[in-house]
Design an enzyme around this catalytic site. Structure first.
Site, PDB file in Angstrom:
ATOM      1  N   LYS A  48       0.835  -1.218   0.000  1.00  0.00           N
ATOM      2  CA  LYS A  48       0.000   0.000   0.000  1.00  0.00           C
ATOM      3  C   LYS A  48       0.863   1.259   0.000  1.00  0.00           C
ATOM      4  CE  LYS A  48      -2.008  -1.519   3.772  1.00  0.00           C
ATOM      5  NZ  LYS A  48      -1.527  -2.926   3.769  1.00  0.00           N
ATOM      6  N   PHE A  90      12.638  -5.441   3.830  1.00  0.00           N
ATOM      7  CA  PHE A  90      13.606  -6.184   4.661  1.00  0.00           C
ATOM      8  C   PHE A  90      12.879  -6.912   5.792  1.00  0.00           C
ATOM      9  CE2 PHE A  90      16.886  -7.168   7.558  1.00  0.00           C
ATOM     10  CZ  PHE A  90      16.894  -6.354   8.671  1.00  0.00           C
ATOM     11  N   ASP A  95      10.267 -11.607   8.188  1.00  0.00           N
ATOM     12  CA  ASP A  95       9.151 -12.010   9.056  1.00  0.00           C
ATOM     13  C   ASP A  95       8.403 -13.198   8.465  1.00  0.00           C
ATOM     14  OD1 ASP A  95       5.899 -11.130   9.748  1.00  0.00           O
ATOM     15  OD2 ASP A  95       7.348 -11.335  11.375  1.00  0.00           O
ATOM     16  N   ASP A  99       7.696 -16.607  10.380  1.00  0.00           N
ATOM     17  CA  ASP A  99       6.307 -17.001  10.689  1.00  0.00           C
ATOM     18  C   ASP A  99       5.814 -18.155   9.818  1.00  0.00           C
ATOM     19  OD1 ASP A  99       6.293 -15.012  12.551  1.00  0.00           O
ATOM     20  OD2 ASP A  99       4.970 -13.643  11.464  1.00  0.00           O
ATOM     21  N   ARG A 104       2.089 -13.181   0.511  1.00  0.00           N
ATOM     22  CA  ARG A 104       2.334 -11.792   0.907  1.00  0.00           C
ATOM     23  C   ARG A 104       1.963 -10.904  -0.289  1.00  0.00           C
ATOM     24  NH1 ARG A 104       2.951  -8.672   5.254  1.00  0.00           N
ATOM     25  NH2 ARG A 104       4.215 -10.295   6.245  1.00  0.00           N
ATOM     26  N   ASP A 166       7.971 -10.653  20.234  1.00  0.00           N
ATOM     27  CA  ASP A 166       6.827 -11.303  19.560  1.00  0.00           C
ATOM     28  C   ASP A 166       7.110 -12.795  19.378  1.00  0.00           C
ATOM     29  OD1 ASP A 166       5.390 -11.170  16.253  1.00  0.00           O
ATOM     30  OD2 ASP A 166       4.363 -11.338  18.176  1.00  0.00           O
ATOM     31  N   LYS A 192       7.459  -3.520  17.457  1.00  0.00           N
ATOM     32  CA  LYS A 192       7.659  -4.215  16.159  1.00  0.00           C
ATOM     33  C   LYS A 192       6.978  -3.475  14.997  1.00  0.00           C
ATOM     34  CE  LYS A 192       3.890  -7.534  15.510  1.00  0.00           C
ATOM     35  NZ  LYS A 192       3.537  -8.918  15.179  1.00  0.00           N
ATOM     36  N   PHE A 231      -3.020   0.400  14.416  1.00  0.00           N
ATOM     37  CA  PHE A 231      -2.770  -0.247  13.121  1.00  0.00           C
ATOM     38  C   PHE A 231      -2.447  -1.729  13.294  1.00  0.00           C
ATOM     39  CE2 PHE A 231      -1.502  -0.496   8.770  1.00  0.00           C
ATOM     40  CZ  PHE A 231      -0.377  -1.300   8.736  1.00  0.00           C
ATOM     41  N   ASP A 235      -4.321  -5.098  12.077  1.00  0.00           N
ATOM     42  CA  ASP A 235      -3.664  -6.189  11.341  1.00  0.00           C
ATOM     43  C   ASP A 235      -3.986  -7.525  11.981  1.00  0.00           C
ATOM     44  OD1 ASP A 235      -0.833  -7.811  10.644  1.00  0.00           O
ATOM     45  OD2 ASP A 235      -1.567  -6.462   9.082  1.00  0.00           O
ATOM     46  N   ASP A 236      -3.995  -7.552  13.318  1.00  0.00           N
ATOM     47  CA  ASP A 236      -4.317  -8.790  14.034  1.00  0.00           C
ATOM     48  C   ASP A 236      -5.777  -9.186  13.782  1.00  0.00           C
ATOM     49  OD1 ASP A 236      -1.776  -8.660  15.008  1.00  0.00           O
ATOM     50  OD2 ASP A 236      -2.319  -8.293  17.096  1.00  0.00           O
TER      51      ASP A 236
HETATM   52  C1  IPR Z   1       1.412  -5.153  10.120  1.00  0.00           C
HETATM   53  C2  IPR Z   1       2.723  -4.647   9.554  1.00  0.00           C
HETATM   54  C3  IPR Z   1       3.800  -4.735  10.616  1.00  0.00           C
HETATM   55  C4  IPR Z   1       3.117  -5.461   8.339  1.00  0.00           C
HETATM   56  C5  IPR Z   1       2.245  -5.181   7.157  1.00  0.00           C
HETATM   57  O1  IPR Z   1       2.300  -3.797   6.856  1.00  0.00           O
HETATM   58  P1  IPR Z   1       1.358  -3.215   5.715  1.00  0.00           P
HETATM   59  O2  IPR Z   1      -0.052  -3.620   5.958  1.00  0.00           O
HETATM   60  O3  IPR Z   1       1.635  -1.752   5.590  1.00  0.00           O
HETATM   61  O4  IPR Z   1       1.870  -3.986   4.419  1.00  0.00           O
HETATM   62  P2  IPR Z   1       2.122  -3.433   2.948  1.00  0.00           P
HETATM   63  O5  IPR Z   1       3.494  -2.808   2.923  1.00  0.00           O
HETATM   64  O6  IPR Z   1       2.068  -4.704   2.116  1.00  0.00           O
HETATM   65  O7  IPR Z   1       1.038  -2.453   2.590  1.00  0.00           O
END
Ligand code: IPR
Length: 347
Positions: A48, A90, A95, A99, A104, A166, A192, A231, A235-236
């Protein structure tokens, strides 16, 4: 007027050129150079870009001028923004390995891409190092250069501290729900996520425009850290409730035994019978058990609770924003635009 993703992404090719030029100076063999460029494009582009675009929007507001996408000022602000997107890349490449994530941004995670595997670890390091190569090439003459370098270093270390906590709070071979708490959740999400995703973009823009006074940096911390907590809670929530097709990733928190916002809220609401369901099914690599946890989340009406909690957090953020002291060049709109990017997001 906030910048658009199209405008922001129009700068990317110049950044890839800068980095490939540096590699050519090293005489990096073509196969390695091609790999690096593929890794840059696969991992830094496609998100995004909230973080990166916030550097441009904040710079434009603080300079009190609409930065034209083909101007040098826009390029330099966007370049700083892309450095944060490289930092994001990075972190995400790393991550996803930690995980055991599968997707992604709507594609397989980089380490799962054909022939990549654990080369992804070195690719992650190169994404991070690219930040400092670009900073040195374009900002070494600025008096805020060292402040910017140190900001990236400190925020990176803070993020790694949050990631360590985490991971240690969510051991994959030992599930103990008593190990979770909202205090731990708060530390984890601040360190984090909040520092690099919300404080860094605004602090970097403040340094870029020469308005990084102690007061402006502290005001930014006071608002952007709680915004980052919100935020990460989003996400969670999305990890378990969003459509993976829309979110661009398959949620893994339940199977990964994560100390997430959802499980912490559930632990506050469950009766002994429901807690037993959590204890028997949380944190295990088993889709059927994961489904039982999601069923419990629905029974506990966590989606409804999340909507109510979101409104309360946003109201609190708006109160903080209303109180911003603009006497040293900082603007309330900086925070309003950032909040608008994430409020009620679905991905
Ligand atoms: C929750 C966060 C630490 C990881 C995802 O971040 P984001 O939703 O901004 O991801 P994008 O860079 O893909 O938009």
């Amino acid at each position: 007027m906030p910048t658009t993703l199209k405008e922001f992404e129009s700068v990317w090719p110049r950044i890839v050129d800068d980095l490939t030029t540096l590699c050519k100076q090293y005489k990096l063999p073509q196969q390695s150079l091609d790999w690096f460029v593929k890794s840059l494009n696969y991992n830094a582009v496609g998100g995004k870009c909230n973080r990166g675009m916030s550097v441009v929007d904040t710079s434009s507001l603080l300079l009190n001028k609409n930065l034209l996408p083909d101007s040098e000022e826009y390029f330099r602000a966007a370049l700083l923004g892309w450095m944060i997107e490289l930092l994001q890349a990075f972190f995400l490449v790393s991550d996803d390995i930690m995980d055991s994530s599968k997707t992604r941004r709507g594609s397989p995670c980089w380490y799962l891409a054909p022939n990549v595997g654990m080369i992804a670890i070195n690719d992650a390091f190169m994404l991070e190092s690219s930040i400092y190569a670009l900073l040195k090439k374009h900002f070494r003459q600025e008096k805020s250069y060292i402040d910017m370098v140190e900001l990236f270093h400190e925020v990176t270390f803070q993020t790694e501290c949050g990631q360590l906590c985490d991971l240690l709070t969510a051991p994959e071979d030992h599930v103990d729900l008593d190990n979770f708490s909202l205090d731990k959740f708060t530390f984890i999400v601040i360190y984090k996520t909040a520092f690099y995703s919300f404080y860094l973009p605004v602090a970097l823009a403040l340094h870029y425009v020469g308005a990084a006074t102690p007061k402006n940096l502290q005001t930014s911390l006071d608002i952007l850290i709680p915004m980052g907590e919100y935020f990460q809670a989003q996400d969670d929530f999305l990890d378990a409730f969003a459509d993976p097709e829309v979110l661009g990733k398959i949620g893994t928190d339940i199977q990964d035994n994560k100390c997430s916002w959802l499980v912490n809220q559930a632990l506050k609401k469950v009766n002994p019978e429901q807690r037993k369901i959590l204890e028997e099914n949380y944190g295990q690599k088993d889709a059927e058990k994961e489904a039982k946890v999601k069923t419990l989340y629905h029974e506990l009406k966590l989606a409804e609770f999340y909507s109510q909690w979101e409104e309360e957090r946003v109201a609190d953020l708006r109160t903080k924003i209303d109180r911003v002291d603009e006497s040293e060049g900082l603007k309330k709109e900086v925070f309003e635009i950032f909040l608008k990017k994430i409020y009620k997001r679905s991905k």
